[in-house]
Design a protein around this motif. Structure first.
Motif, mmCIF file in Angstrom:
data_model
loop_
_atom_site.group_PDB
_atom_site.id
_atom_site.type_symbol
_atom_site.label_atom_id
_atom_site.label_comp_id
_atom_site.label_asym_id
_atom_site.label_seq_id
_atom_site.Cartn_x
_atom_site.Cartn_y
_atom_site.Cartn_z
ATOM 1 N N MET A 96 20.529 8.867 22.089
ATOM 2 C CA MET A 96 20.399 8.714 20.635
ATOM 3 C C MET A 96 19.674 9.924 20.072
ATOM 4 O O MET A 96 18.986 10.651 20.798
ATOM 5 N N ASP A 97 19.841 10.143 18.759
ATOM 6 C CA ASP A 97 19.218 11.307 18.127
ATOM 7 C C ASP A 97 19.016 11.029 16.650
ATOM 8 O O ASP A 97 19.937 10.580 15.961
ATOM 9 N N PHE A 98 17.801 11.285 16.149
ATOM 10 C CA PHE A 98 17.512 11.164 14.721
ATOM 11 C C PHE A 98 17.878 12.470 14.020
ATOM 12 O O PHE A 98 17.605 13.558 14.529
ATOM 13 N N SER A 99 18.496 12.357 12.856
ATOM 14 C CA SER A 99 18.830 13.550 12.088
ATOM 15 C C SER A 99 17.562 14.168 11.514
ATOM 16 O O SER A 99 16.568 13.479 11.274
ATOM 17 N N SER A 100 17.601 15.483 11.269
ATOM 18 C CA SER A 100 16.400 16.180 10.803
ATOM 19 C C SER A 100 15.991 15.769 9.392
ATOM 20 O O SER A 100 14.817 15.905 9.025
ATOM 21 N N ASN A 101 16.931 15.236 8.598
ATOM 22 C CA ASN A 101 16.570 14.765 7.262
ATOM 23 C C ASN A 101 16.045 13.332 7.257
ATOM 24 O O ASN A 101 15.686 12.798 6.212
ATOM 25 N N GLY A 102 16.020 12.706 8.442
ATOM 26 C CA GLY A 102 15.466 11.363 8.569
ATOM 27 C C GLY A 102 16.356 10.241 8.087
ATOM 28 O O GLY A 102 15.956 9.076 8.119
ATOM 29 N N LYS A 103 17.598 10.549 7.682
ATOM 30 C CA LYS A 103 18.463 9.524 7.102
ATOM 31 C C LYS A 103 19.292 8.760 8.132
ATOM 32 O O LYS A 103 19.706 7.635 7.875
ATOM 33 N N TYR A 104 19.530 9.375 9.281
ATOM 34 C CA TYR A 104 20.480 8.772 10.219
ATOM 35 C C TYR A 104 19.956 8.763 11.652
ATOM 36 O O TYR A 104 19.109 9.570 12.041
ATOM 37 N N LEU A 105 20.506 7.834 12.423
ATOM 38 C CA LEU A 105 20.327 7.793 13.870
ATOM 39 C C LEU A 105 21.717 7.775 14.491
ATOM 40 O O LEU A 105 22.560 6.946 14.130
ATOM 41 N N ALA A 106 21.975 8.686 15.423
ATOM 42 C CA ALA A 106 23.251 8.720 16.142
ATOM 43 C C ALA A 106 23.052 8.123 17.530
ATOM 44 O O ALA A 106 22.046 8.400 18.198
ATOM 45 N N THR A 107 23.985 7.287 17.962
ATOM 46 C CA THR A 107 23.957 6.708 19.310
ATOM 47 C C THR A 107 25.336 6.872 19.941
ATOM 48 O O THR A 107 26.353 6.756 19.257
ATOM 49 N N CYS A 108 25.361 7.135 21.241
ATOM 50 C CA CYS A 108 26.635 7.196 21.954
ATOM 51 C C CYS A 108 26.579 6.240 23.138
ATOM 52 O O CYS A 108 25.512 5.982 23.708
ATOM 53 N N ALA A 109 27.749 5.702 23.499
ATOM 54 C CA ALA A 109 27.820 4.704 24.558
ATOM 55 C C ALA A 109 29.100 4.886 25.358
ATOM 56 O O ALA A 109 29.990 5.658 24.979
ATOM 57 N N ASP A 110 29.181 4.141 26.476
ATOM 58 C CA ASP A 110 30.375 4.246 27.312
ATOM 59 C C ASP A 110 31.538 3.410 26.774
ATOM 60 O O ASP A 110 32.516 3.175 27.476
ATOM 61 N N ASP A 111 31.442 2.961 25.514
ATOM 62 C CA ASP A 111 32.565 2.267 24.868
ATOM 63 C C ASP A 111 33.466 3.241 24.094
ATOM 64 O O ASP A 111 34.264 2.838 23.262
ATOM 65 N N ARG A 112 33.273 4.546 24.341
ATOM 66 C CA ARG A 112 34.080 5.610 23.727
ATOM 67 C C ARG A 112 33.834 5.772 22.234
ATOM 68 O O ARG A 112 34.709 6.191 21.492
ATOM 69 N N THR A 113 32.627 5.430 21.794
ATOM 70 C CA THR A 113 32.296 5.604 20.384
ATOM 71 C C THR A 113 30.926 6.257 20.224
ATOM 72 O O THR A 113 30.079 6.199 21.117
ATOM 73 N N VAL A 114 30.759 6.886 19.062
ATOM 74 C CA VAL A 114 29.455 7.330 18.580
ATOM 75 C C VAL A 114 29.201 6.567 17.289
ATOM 76 O O VAL A 114 30.078 6.497 16.419
ATOM 77 N N ARG A 115 28.035 5.969 17.165
ATOM 78 C CA ARG A 115 27.665 5.216 15.962
ATOM 79 C C ARG A 115 26.624 6.002 15.170
ATOM 80 O O ARG A 115 25.671 6.543 15.743
ATOM 81 N N ILE A 116 26.815 6.051 13.862
ATOM 82 C CA ILE A 116 25.852 6.682 12.961
ATOM 83 C C ILE A 116 25.224 5.577 12.116
ATOM 84 O O ILE A 116 25.904 4.907 11.344
ATOM 85 N N TRP A 117 23.897 5.378 12.264
ATOM 86 C CA TRP A 117 23.174 4.298 11.599
ATOM 87 C C TRP A 117 22.359 4.849 10.439
ATOM 88 O O TRP A 117 21.815 5.949 10.515
ATOM 89 N N SER A 118 22.233 4.067 9.389
ATOM 90 C CA SER A 118 21.397 4.432 8.256
ATOM 91 C C SER A 118 19.971 3.948 8.505
ATOM 92 O O SER A 118 19.739 2.745 8.673
ATOM 93 N N THR A 119 19.010 4.865 8.524
ATOM 94 C CA THR A 119 17.626 4.488 8.832
ATOM 95 C C THR A 119 16.998 3.622 7.739
ATOM 96 O O THR A 119 16.055 2.885 8.012
ATOM 97 N N LYS A 120 17.522 3.701 6.520
ATOM 98 C CA LYS A 120 16.939 2.893 5.446
ATOM 99 C C LYS A 120 17.225 1.407 5.635
ATOM 100 O O LYS A 120 16.592 0.571 4.988
#
Length: 446
Positions: A96-120
């Motif tokens: 996982m990785d937090f964006s530098s602007n603090g708005k998003y969290l990216a996660t990757c998994a073995d389900d062949r997807t990357v998810r972008i989450w809203s931190t708010k």
């Protein structure tokens, strides 16, 4: 009565056998015809919008129920400091990785997807996410670009980097598009980490042998570092983008400076300094947000906090500020996260997490069996108020109560020395906010 002769007996036997074969074939044809009629009837019913045969539907439902029973159950975890659990992935989350602007969290998994989450949404009941599909592969590492308009992933099967561009839609969502070509394959051993410099000037990839590659954004290798660790366990770019550091089998952390010219052209990589003091292999390390502090954890059962704000070009070595004990590190590999202000150290071993106050080296919080699998990543958000971990199909977010306590302690000390009234008001406001947060979490007093 006269018995039939031997040739007559043989002829009779052959005749009976032939009749049996004919009968069997007829039965088989009848069975196949019945099956075809049933299949055709089901297909016709489906095409005409009619309900399928109830017996077939029942069999399908039973099969689906059996599949659901065999599917692994999501690990359940509760704690008074658990702020949220993000649960949209259908496979184990690896990074996982937090964006530098603090708005998003990216996660990757073995389900062949990357998810972008809203931190708010983290402290809300619903947690929204956007999905990017990784075609014909899955990602094991993910990192945002500095401008938060793209992210890179390391492909598990392709053994290379893929870049995804993020295009904002009119409805506020994003469209994710992979670039036409992946980076060329250069590493010969499994990858341990990737990163993008906050300046956007280079990308780093490190593998488990002794190699670190420095790339430009077009996929060309600028330089190769041989760490001489015997093997690498971790590598990272400093938040200031000046340094690349690595650790491994040797009892030190090595740091290099990546040098660019005034016009932004790459020049060279030079050795900057080393963190020396551990007596066994180093599992992991981390930088503070301003790159002036580093923390490390070793197989010798200790963690250390370092002052790295030194004039290394004048041969000045980093200062050791604190050493703490973490016995689990002597038996299993560990992960480490340092809060942005370097006041709190998080250590993960197996599926448990421990939080330490770096001023005194004391353990303040422990979270046991947080995930159903070993923790694969650990990180503070850019505010330092939340600690995120992943290890199964969920990301779990914890309130950083040691961080709030550190703010209370620091503000109280600064208030005693403050002479300016406006400064006192500002410090008092920060102190009150931290105390209120601890009170709401039921953690005002340890």
């Amino acid at each position: 009565m006269e018995l039939p002769q031997m040739p007559e007996l043989m002829g009779l036997s052959l005749l009976l056998g032939l009749l049996a074969l004919v009968a069997t074939a007829a039965v088989a044809r009848g069975w196949l015809r019945a099956e075809e009629e049933t299949s055709g009837r089901s297909a016709g019913q489906k095409a005409n919008g009619c309900p399928p045969d109830k017996s077939l539907k029942s069999k399908k439902q039973k099969l689906q129920q059996r599949i659901r029973k065999e599917k692994p159950q999501q690990h359940n975890f509760t704690h008074r400091l658990l702020a949220a659990a993000l649960k949209s992935h259908s496979g184990n989350i690896t990074c996982m990785d937090f964006s530098s602007n603090g708005k998003y969290l990216a996660t990757c998994a073995d389900d062949r997807t990357v998810r972008i989450w809203s931190t708010k949404d983290f402290l809300q009941r619903e947690h929204r996410s956007m999905r990017a599909n990784v075609e014909l592969d899955h990602a094991i590492l993910v990192r945002f670009s500095p401008d938060c308009r793209a992210f890179i992933v390391w492909l598990a099967n392709g053994d290379t980097l893929r870049v995804f561009k993020m295009t904002k839609r009119d409805d506020g969502g994003y469209t994710f598009t992979a670039t036409p070509e992946d980076f060329p394959k250069k590493h010969k051993a499994p990858i341990v980490n990737i990163g993008i410099a906050d300046t956007g000037k280079f990308i780093m990839t490190a593998s488990s042998d002794t190699s670190i590659l420095i790339w430009n954004l077009k996929g060309q290798v600028l330089s190769t570092i041989n760490t001489n660790h015997m093997n690498n366990t971790y590598a990272a770019i400093s938040p200031c983008s000046r340094f690349v550091a690595s650790c491994g089998f040797t009892p030190d952390v090595k740091v290099w400076e990546v040098c660019f010219g005034k016009k932004g052209d790459f020049q060279e990589i030079v050795r900057a300094f080393e963190l020396k003091g551990h007596s066994a292999a180093v599992h992991f390390f981390a930088f503070s947000n301003d790159s002036r502090r580093m923390a490390s954890v070793s197989k010798d059962g200790t963690w250390k906090l370092w002052d790295t704000d030194v004039e290394y070009k004048k041969q000045q070595d980093p200062y050791l500020l604190r050493t703490g004990r973490f016995e689990e590190a002597s038996t299993v590999p560990c992960r480490l996260a340092l809060s942005p202000d370097a006041q709190v150290l998080a250590l993960a071993s197996g599926s448990s997490i421990h939080l330490y106050n770096t001023r005194r080296g004391e353990k303040e919080e422990s979270f046991e069996q947080v995930h159903g699998e070993c923790i694969s990543d650990l990180s503070f958000d850019i505010t330092g108020r939340l600690l995120a971990s992943c290890g199964d199909r969920a990301v779990r977010l914890f309130h950083n109560t040691p961080g709030y306590r550190a703010v209370v302690e620091e503000m109280q000390a600064l208030l005693k020395r403050a002479s300016n009234e406006s400064t006192r008001q500002r410090l008092q406001q920060q102190l009150t906010q931290a105390q209120e947060a601890l009170k709401n979490l039921g953690a005002l007093k340890k």
